[in-house]
Write a protein that holds these residues in place. Structure first.
Motif, PDB file in Angstrom:
ATOM      1  N   ILE A 220       0.838  -1.209   0.000  1.00  0.00           N
ATOM      2  CA  ILE A 220       0.000   0.000   0.000  1.00  0.00           C
ATOM      3  C   ILE A 220       0.868   1.252   0.000  1.00  0.00           C
ATOM      4  O   ILE A 220       0.667   2.175  -0.801  1.00  0.00           O
ATOM      5  CB  ILE A 220      -0.941   0.000   1.225  1.00  0.00           C
ATOM      6  N   TRP A 221       1.845   1.276   0.880  1.00  0.00           N
ATOM      7  CA  TRP A 221       2.680   2.469   0.991  1.00  0.00           C
ATOM      8  C   TRP A 221       3.659   2.597  -0.167  1.00  0.00           C
ATOM      9  O   TRP A 221       4.028   3.713  -0.556  1.00  0.00           O
ATOM     10  CB  TRP A 221       3.386   2.483   2.345  1.00  0.00           C
ATOM     11  N   LEU A 222       4.055   1.481  -0.729  1.00  0.00           N
ATOM     12  CA  LEU A 222       4.877   1.538  -1.939  1.00  0.00           C
ATOM     13  C   LEU A 222       4.078   2.170  -3.074  1.00  0.00           C
ATOM     14  O   LEU A 222       4.601   3.000  -3.833  1.00  0.00           O
ATOM     15  CB  LEU A 222       5.333   0.129  -2.333  1.00  0.00           C
ATOM     16  N   MET A 223       2.804   1.799  -3.179  1.00  0.00           N
ATOM     17  CA  MET A 223       1.942   2.396  -4.198  1.00  0.00           C
ATOM     18  C   MET A 223       1.768   3.895  -3.956  1.00  0.00           C
ATOM     19  O   MET A 223       1.751   4.692  -4.896  1.00  0.00           O
ATOM     20  CB  MET A 223       0.568   1.712  -4.207  1.00  0.00           C
ATOM     21  N   TYR A 224       1.637   4.281  -2.693  1.00  0.00           N
ATOM     22  CA  TYR A 224       1.515   5.706  -2.371  1.00  0.00           C
ATOM     23  C   TYR A 224       2.737   6.483  -2.870  1.00  0.00           C
ATOM     24  O   TYR A 224       2.616   7.543  -3.490  1.00  0.00           O
ATOM     25  CB  TYR A 224       1.384   5.909  -0.859  1.00  0.00           C
ATOM     26  N   VAL A 225       3.916   5.941  -2.577  1.00  0.00           N
ATOM     27  CA  VAL A 225       5.150   6.615  -2.994  1.00  0.00           C
ATOM     28  C   VAL A 225       5.248   6.650  -4.518  1.00  0.00           C
ATOM     29  O   VAL A 225       5.594   7.682  -5.110  1.00  0.00           O
ATOM     30  CB  VAL A 225       6.387   5.919  -2.388  1.00  0.00           C
TER      31      VAL A 225
END
Length: 318
Positions: A220-225
């Motif tokens: 999820i946070w990789l996608m955010y970045v």
């Protein structure tokens, strides 16, 4: 202060602040600035923006799937579509009332899956704990990656930072000692909150599918970045930014979300300020901030709105 007034202020003030900041931002632009920013909007490569939105959708789908790992130990098998729609509705509600999305999400899943509100909310709180830990990790990465730049540019004074951290640490230890011994209602609230955080972390570590949960959290946070990163290629002036600048811009943009609803008025200013530090011209930096914020907000409005419409339609029997 009356609770009703508090709720109104809690809802209205962030929106009012966001609107004021937008007005202030526009009022400070010269005609040349407005034309330059408008030209950046016109010349932007929106394929990168669409890719960013696709990555954003992947993060939402992953968030819904991750939620399943928290709910199933409670004895429920919710439909994945219901999880997705309620997650999207939560984002939409958060644009209007800060943090109300979590309650809307718990209420919706109670209505359509029969999961008790308190239990559903508890799983959401545990999720948020994992997200906070990820955000803190990214903040830490941003600091260490850009420590030399921050120190050499004079933005952070090493001696003052050490002194400030030491003082903050001492004050923190004293505060913890006082709170542990205090029976004051405020202290009890803090202790309850901290114990809740600890319980949330423990519940994640003890869950059956903890590694899948951790994988989805990282995803999820990789996608955010990546959502943020790919949009830098939409403008020539931001397409060659170093990794450190990307992370710093992402972090300050994320922090702006806590100030106003969805970063209204604040997100573009924060992100532009970060990019300007790295040599991006002011107007393209501002244009990037507005393109990024507009794209994210439209995604939430469109998919959140569709979720509001579709959720009752696919659950007609409930």
């Amino acid at each position: 202060m009356n609770k009703g007034i508090k709720k109104i202020l809690f809802t209205v003030l962030p929106i009012a602040l966001g609107v004021f900041l937008i007005w202030y931002f526009l009022s400070k632009l010269t005609d040349a600035d407005k034309e330059a920013i408008l030209n950046s909007f016109k010349s932007a490569n929106y394929w990168w923006v669409f890719l960013s939105l696709f990555l954003g959708i992947l993060s939402h789908l992953s968030r819904a799937y991750r939620w399943k790992f928290m709910i199933e130990p409670l004895g429920y098998k919710p439909k994945y579509s219901n999880l997705v729609f309620t997650v999207l509705i939560a984002y939409l509600v958060n644009l209007t009332i800060p943090r109300a999305g979590e309650f809307a999400r718990a209420s919706a899943i109670k209505k359509y899956e029969g999961i008790p509100f308190d239990n559903a909310l508890g799983t959401i709180v545990s999720e948020r704990i994992a997200d906070v830990l990820m955000l803190l990790t990214i903040v830490g990465i941003a600091f260490f990656v850009q420590a030399d730049f921050l120190f050499n540019s004079g933005l952070i004074n090493p001696k003052q930072s050490i002194i400030s951290l030491t003082i903050a640490g001492v004050i923190g230890l004293i505060a913890i000692a006082l709170i542990r011994k205090s029976a004051h209602p405020f202290s009890i609230k803090i202790k309850t909150f901290l114990l809740g955080l600890l319980d949330g972390i423990k519940s994640i570590l003890k869950m059956k599918n903890k590694w899948a949960f951790i994988f989805h959290t990282i995803f999820i946070w990789l996608m955010y970045v990546l959502m943020f990163y790919v949009v830098t290629f939409a403008l020539p002036e931001t397409s060659n930014l170093p990794f450190g600048a990307i992370i710093v811009g992402f972090v300050v943009g994320g922090l702006s979300m806590a100030i106003t609803n969805g970063g209204l008025g604040v997100y573009p200013i924060f992100v532009a300020s970060a990019f300007i530090l790295y040599g991006v011209e002011e107007n393209p930096a501002k244009a990037f901030g507005w393109i990024m914020w507009t794209a994210q907000t439209l995604m939430v409005l469109v998919f959140g709105g569709l979720s509001f419409l579709l959720l009752p339609l696919i659950n007609k029997e409930k």
